[in-house]
Design a protein around this motif. Structure first.
Motif, PDB file in Angstrom:
ATOM      1  N   LEU A 533       0.766  -1.183  -0.034  1.00  0.00           N
ATOM      2  CA  LEU A 533      -0.008   0.083  -0.117  1.00  0.00           C
ATOM      3  C   LEU A 533       0.805   1.246  -0.036  1.00  0.00           C
ATOM      4  N   ASP A 534       0.335   2.261  -0.860  1.00  0.00           N
ATOM      5  CA  ASP A 534       1.281   3.461  -0.597  1.00  0.00           C
ATOM      6  C   ASP A 534       0.715   4.173   0.022  1.00  0.00           C
ATOM      7  N   VAL A 535       1.445   4.376   1.296  1.00  0.00           N
ATOM      8  CA  VAL A 535       1.201   5.329   2.424  1.00  0.00           C
ATOM      9  C   VAL A 535       2.288   6.462   2.704  1.00  0.00           C
ATOM     10  N   GLN A 536       3.054   6.796   1.585  1.00  0.00           N
ATOM     11  CA  GLN A 536       4.138   7.527   1.687  1.00  0.00           C
ATOM     12  C   GLN A 536       3.445   8.998   2.009  1.00  0.00           C
ATOM     13  N   GLY A 537       3.949   9.819   2.909  1.00  0.00           N
ATOM     14  CA  GLY A 537       3.619  11.245   3.209  1.00  0.00           C
ATOM     15  C   GLY A 537       2.449  11.013   3.986  1.00  0.00           C
ATOM     16  N   LEU A 538       1.794  10.146   4.310  1.00  0.00           N
ATOM     17  CA  LEU A 538       0.706  10.060   5.281  1.00  0.00           C
ATOM     18  C   LEU A 538       0.750  10.808   6.634  1.00  0.00           C
ATOM     19  N   GLY A 539       2.053  10.195   7.186  1.00  0.00           N
ATOM     20  CA  GLY A 539       2.403  10.396   8.545  1.00  0.00           C
ATOM     21  C   GLY A 539       1.385   9.604   9.500  1.00  0.00           C
ATOM     22  N   LEU A 540       1.210   8.354   9.190  1.00  0.00           N
ATOM     23  CA  LEU A 540       0.589   7.396   9.989  1.00  0.00           C
ATOM     24  C   LEU A 540       1.052   7.292  11.332  1.00  0.00           C
ATOM     25  N   ALA A 541       0.501   7.134  12.156  1.00  0.00           N
ATOM     26  CA  ALA A 541       1.137   6.786  13.761  1.00  0.00           C
ATOM     27  C   ALA A 541       1.929   5.366  13.424  1.00  0.00           C
ATOM     28  N   PRO A 542       3.152   5.191  14.233  1.00  0.00           N
ATOM     29  CA  PRO A 542       4.077   4.108  14.330  1.00  0.00           C
ATOM     30  C   PRO A 542       2.980   2.925  14.404  1.00  0.00           C
ATOM     31  N   GLY A 543       2.976   1.704  13.689  1.00  0.00           N
ATOM     32  CA  GLY A 543       2.279   0.611  13.832  1.00  0.00           C
ATOM     33  C   GLY A 543       0.888   0.567  13.236  1.00  0.00           C
ATOM     34  N   ALA A 544       0.380   1.765  12.847  1.00  0.00           N
ATOM     35  CA  ALA A 544      -0.900   2.000  12.447  1.00  0.00           C
ATOM     36  C   ALA A 544      -1.208   1.161  11.125  1.00  0.00           C
ATOM     37  N   ILE A 545      -0.187   1.298  10.400  1.00  0.00           N
ATOM     38  CA  ILE A 545      -0.462   0.421   9.104  1.00  0.00           C
ATOM     39  C   ILE A 545      -0.555  -1.301   9.332  1.00  0.00           C
ATOM     40  N   ASP A 546       0.136  -1.786  10.138  1.00  0.00           N
ATOM     41  CA  ASP A 546       0.014  -3.012  10.801  1.00  0.00           C
ATOM     42  C   ASP A 546      -1.160  -3.265  11.320  1.00  0.00           C
ATOM     43  N   GLU A 547      -1.632  -2.356  12.321  1.00  0.00           N
ATOM     44  CA  GLU A 547      -2.984  -2.627  13.040  1.00  0.00           C
ATOM     45  C   GLU A 547      -4.194  -2.644  11.903  1.00  0.00           C
ATOM     46  N   LEU A 548      -4.022  -1.675  10.922  1.00  0.00           N
ATOM     47  CA  LEU A 548      -5.077  -1.632   9.994  1.00  0.00           C
ATOM     48  C   LEU A 548      -5.297  -2.987   9.244  1.00  0.00           C
ATOM     49  N   LEU A 549      -4.101  -3.860   9.109  1.00  0.00           N
ATOM     50  CA  LEU A 549      -3.907  -4.962   8.270  1.00  0.00           C
ATOM     51  C   LEU A 549      -3.969  -6.248   9.086  1.00  0.00           C
ATOM     52  N   THR A 550      -4.268  -6.127  10.304  1.00  0.00           N
ATOM     53  CA  THR A 550      -4.162  -7.391  11.095  1.00  0.00           C
ATOM     54  C   THR A 550      -5.645  -8.152  10.888  1.00  0.00           C
ATOM     55  N   VAL A 551      -5.460  -9.180  11.134  1.00  0.00           N
ATOM     56  CA  VAL A 551      -6.825 -10.321  11.097  1.00  0.00           C
ATOM     57  C   VAL A 551      -6.617 -10.979  12.403  1.00  0.00           C
ATOM     58  N   ASN A 552      -7.522 -10.803  13.210  1.00  0.00           N
ATOM     59  CA  ASN A 552      -7.498 -11.699  14.332  1.00  0.00           C
ATOM     60  C   ASN A 552      -8.516 -12.848  14.400  1.00  0.00           C
ATOM     61  N   PRO A 553      -7.938 -13.960  14.252  1.00  0.00           N
ATOM     62  CA  PRO A 553      -8.785 -15.124  13.969  1.00  0.00           C
ATOM     63  C   PRO A 553      -9.919 -15.386  15.134  1.00  0.00           C
ATOM     64  N   GLU A 554      -9.437 -15.233  16.217  1.00  0.00           N
ATOM     65  CA  GLU A 554     -10.657 -15.411  17.151  1.00  0.00           C
ATOM     66  C   GLU A 554     -11.600 -14.398  17.272  1.00  0.00           C
ATOM     67  N   LEU A 555     -11.593 -13.114  16.792  1.00  0.00           N
ATOM     68  CA  LEU A 555     -12.445 -12.284  16.476  1.00  0.00           C
ATOM     69  C   LEU A 555     -13.473 -12.633  15.505  1.00  0.00           C
ATOM     70  N   TRP A 556     -12.522 -13.093  14.253  1.00  0.00           N
ATOM     71  CA  TRP A 556     -13.268 -13.386  13.111  1.00  0.00           C
ATOM     72  C   TRP A 556     -14.164 -14.668  13.079  1.00  0.00           C
ATOM     73  N   GLN A 557     -13.778 -15.423  14.197  1.00  0.00           N
ATOM     74  CA  GLN A 557     -14.527 -16.624  14.555  1.00  0.00           C
ATOM     75  C   GLN A 557     -16.052 -16.346  15.051  1.00  0.00           C
ATOM     76  N   VAL A 558     -15.757 -15.479  16.026  1.00  0.00           N
ATOM     77  CA  VAL A 558     -16.884 -14.840  16.664  1.00  0.00           C
ATOM     78  C   VAL A 558     -17.866 -13.954  15.602  1.00  0.00           C
ATOM     79  N   GLU A 559     -17.221 -13.556  14.710  1.00  0.00           N
ATOM     80  CA  GLU A 559     -18.022 -12.875  13.563  1.00  0.00           C
ATOM     81  C   GLU A 559     -18.802 -13.723  12.652  1.00  0.00           C
ATOM     82  N   PHE A 560     -17.809 -14.868  12.360  1.00  0.00           N
ATOM     83  CA  PHE A 560     -18.635 -16.094  11.337  1.00  0.00           C
ATOM     84  C   PHE A 560     -19.748 -16.826  12.084  1.00  0.00           C
ATOM     85  N   ASP A 561     -19.482 -16.935  13.446  1.00  0.00           N
ATOM     86  CA  ASP A 561     -20.633 -17.511  14.287  1.00  0.00           C
ATOM     87  C   ASP A 561     -21.791 -16.733  14.132  1.00  0.00           C
ATOM     88  N   GLY A 562     -21.598 -15.370  14.284  1.00  0.00           N
ATOM     89  CA  GLY A 562     -22.739 -14.454  14.344  1.00  0.00           C
ATOM     90  C   GLY A 562     -23.283 -14.269  12.884  1.00  0.00           C
TER      91      GLY A 562
END
Ligand code: SAT
Ligand code: MN
Length: 592
Positions: A533-562
């Protein structure tokens, strides 16, 4: 009304079925006058002047906002009313658990009792309209009968309205019948009823947007989705946007988000300063009618010709085009006023409110000056980014379908479905925090498949099956994606800047369609690596892009159960292939 008689002689005889229906409605509602709308600019001016004279519309500063007016609704009538909105099919299961239902015969009796004599002392306006370009085979027509001149003005901006539409109706020999009266605006006597099997709508007791402009959600989504299923196409709650890269290639995306999640802003996006040579072309901001083409691609038209957009938050930074476009010939609804009679809303950086949206002296203790769901109505042609193909009879070819919702957690910034069927699951799984566009509680997560929860005119189980069938007809189906601009960090702050910078995400989407962008496989689909992803010049907070792109399987399991629980409400109508797709998704997150 000097011109009324002339309209009656010329328009009233053009289509026998329309005239017969107008007569029937007039016998029931007993209006003082009947006014056939020809859709001309002159007619718009006459009706606007009448409403101004009657103080039903307020003039705005003619120097800074020429041709603009303000409408202040009854405070109890400022949003769609989903609990009063019904789909009346003969068989209750055809409307599905996603709709409120009453038997058609009972609904007609109930509605006709409200309509009886309701136009005494009023004018009945006949509003023939065409959803889509007048000469497009994909377009469908309707006639709205209303006793609100405000509705007529809005319909003139939002649809191809008047003589040309009536000519097409006479050729098609088919039209959707929409009967509307503001009644006495008593919420106890307010209902919006749809009869898809009869291609008709009856709406009583509201003068507001989606409840009263029957071409919009009532026809172009609820009735049209039904028509689309019988005819083999899709009527969707989607914006349509063309993205032109510096090489001059244009890719069209159709994007579905729940109401008030920024569809209009995305459709009119302004590229970030570093994106030299990129251009954005708006085809539509709210509704897409999607047809399989002979070449195996999916083609989209926008059935509307105007925008009914959320005003608060619109400024020169967030949406320059909208900001410029609504400075002339615009109807504002439920915004505030400045001392020099300019419209004002939260998010404007200039001016000060002195009168609030209820017409009272502004006092912050009463809440926001403009209503959170205050709106502008404006002709699409005023958009500086109006697409040259917005009127093309054949529509535009769609490269990608993008679903989205407003989610604090869970959904990453973007991911891609593996194939069409998986994409249908991604769409069926859309959930979002509610907004002010409907009268229910705001900020609660609710399931909103394909952003169509309030708008699908039939059982969602059948609707998902239809989506799968349409995909099967496409040799080159669009790729399907999901985005979430609204993810927050643990302190509740948005992680992604949104607005123009969303183009950075759309660029990855387009490159995926072209096959030039990288991704990695996850339990929920393909995600970009942070470096893709091109995030150049955005000045995102450190770690923000990783957080934006995390997939948490436990949360997703709850979501799919829903989602599984939600599907269970639709029982046997949910296609087996979709249930199987959900099972594989569940398995993938369990083993991730
Ligand atoms: O009131 S409308 O339905 O027209 C607007 C919206 O909810 O998107
Ligand atoms: Mn909408």
């Amino acid at each position: 009304m000097a011109t009324a008689t002339q309209h009656v002689t010329s328009l009233a005889t053009m289509d026998r079925d329309v005239s017969a229906w107008v007569d029937e409605v007039a016998r029931l509602t007993q209006p003082d006058h009947i006014f056939w709308c020809d859709g001309s600019d002159a007619e718009y001016q006459v009706l606007q002047r009448e409403l101004l004279a009657a103080k039903e519309l307020l003039p705005l500063n003619p120097q800074s906002f020429p041709g603009c007016v303000l409408s202040l609704s009854n405070p109890s009538d400022v949003a769609r009313v989903e609990h009063l909105t019904f789909v009346c099919t003969k068989n209750k299961d055809d409307a599905g658990p996603n709709n409120h239902w009453i038997a058609p015969a009972q609904a007609h009796v109930q509605m006709d009792a409200l309509f009886a004599g309701c136009m005494q002392g009023r004018t009945l306006y006949v509003v023939p309209y065409c959803m889509g370009p007048i000469d497009s085979p994909f377009s469908r027509c309707g006639v709205e009968i209303t006793d609100s001149a405000y509705v007529v003005l809005n319909m003139k901006l939002m649809t191809r309205m008047g003589r040309a539409a009536l000519e097409r109706i006479a050729r098609d020999a088919k039209f959707v019948r929409g009967l509307h009266s503001t009644g006495d605006l008593n919420p106890q006597r307010r209902f919006i009823m749809h009869f898809p099997e009869e291609l008709s709508i009856k709406s009583f007791g509201s003068g507001y947007g989606g409840n009263a402009l029957l071409g919009k959600k009532c026809h172009a989504l609820r009735i049209a989705s039904w028509q689309a299923r019988t005819e083999g196409w899709l009527a969707e709650h989607m914006l349509i946007v063309g993205i032109e890269n510096p090489q001059g290639e244009i890719y069209y995306l159709a994007c579905a988000f729940p109401s008030a999640c920024g569809k209009t802003n995305l459709a009119m996006l302004i590229p970030p300063a570093s994106y030299k040579g990129w251009k954005i072309w708006t085809v539509g901001d709210d509704i897409a009618w999607l047809h399989p083409g002979k070449d195996g691609r999916l083609y989209a038209i926008n059935p509307e010709s105007g925008y009914f957009g959320v005003v608060p938050g619109t400024n020169a930074k967030t949406n320059r085009n909208a900001y410029d476009m609504i400075r002339r010939d615009t109807i504002f609804t439920n915004v505030a006023l400045t001392a020099d009679n300019q419209p004002w809303w939260e998010g404007l950086t200039e001016g000060k409110p002195v009168i609030d949206w209820q017409g009272r002296p502004y006092d912050p203790a009463n809440g926001p000056a403009a209503h959170a769901n205050s709106r502008f109505t404006v002709a699409a042609k005023q958009n500086p980014g109006y697409s040259k193909l917005a009127d093309a009879p054949g529509g535009v070819p769609i490269s990608a379908i993008v679903f989205g919702g407003r989610r604090r957690t869970l959904a990453p910034l973007v991911y891609q479905a593996r194939n069409w069927l998986h994409g249908v699951l991604v769409g069926a799984g859309v959930a979002s925090e509610t907004t002010a566009a409907a009268t229910d509680a705001v900020g609660v997560v609710r399931r909103d498949p394909m952003a169509m929860k309030p708008f699908a005119g039939y059982n969602f189980g059948d609707y998902w099956a239809h989506w799968i069938n349409v995909g099967a007809k496409l040799k080159s189906p669009p790729q399907i994606f999901h985005v979430n601009w609204f993810r927050r960090d643990s302190a509740g702050k948005f992680l992604w800047p949104g607005y123009g910078d969303n183009l950075r995400v759309l660029r990855w989407i387009i490159d995926r369609c072209k096959g030039t962008a990288k991704a990695h496989d996850t339990a929920i689909g393909y995600l970009p690596n942070a470096a893709d992803l091109d995030v150049q010049g955005l000045g995102l907070a450190p770690g923000a892009i990783d957080e934006l792109l995390t997939v948490n399987p436990e949360l997703w399991q709850v979501e799919f159960d829903g989602i599984q629980e939600y599907f269970a409400e639709f029982g046997e109508r949910v296609p087996a292939s979709l249930k199987a797709e959900l099972q594989s998704a569940l398995l993938r997150v369990r083993t991730a």
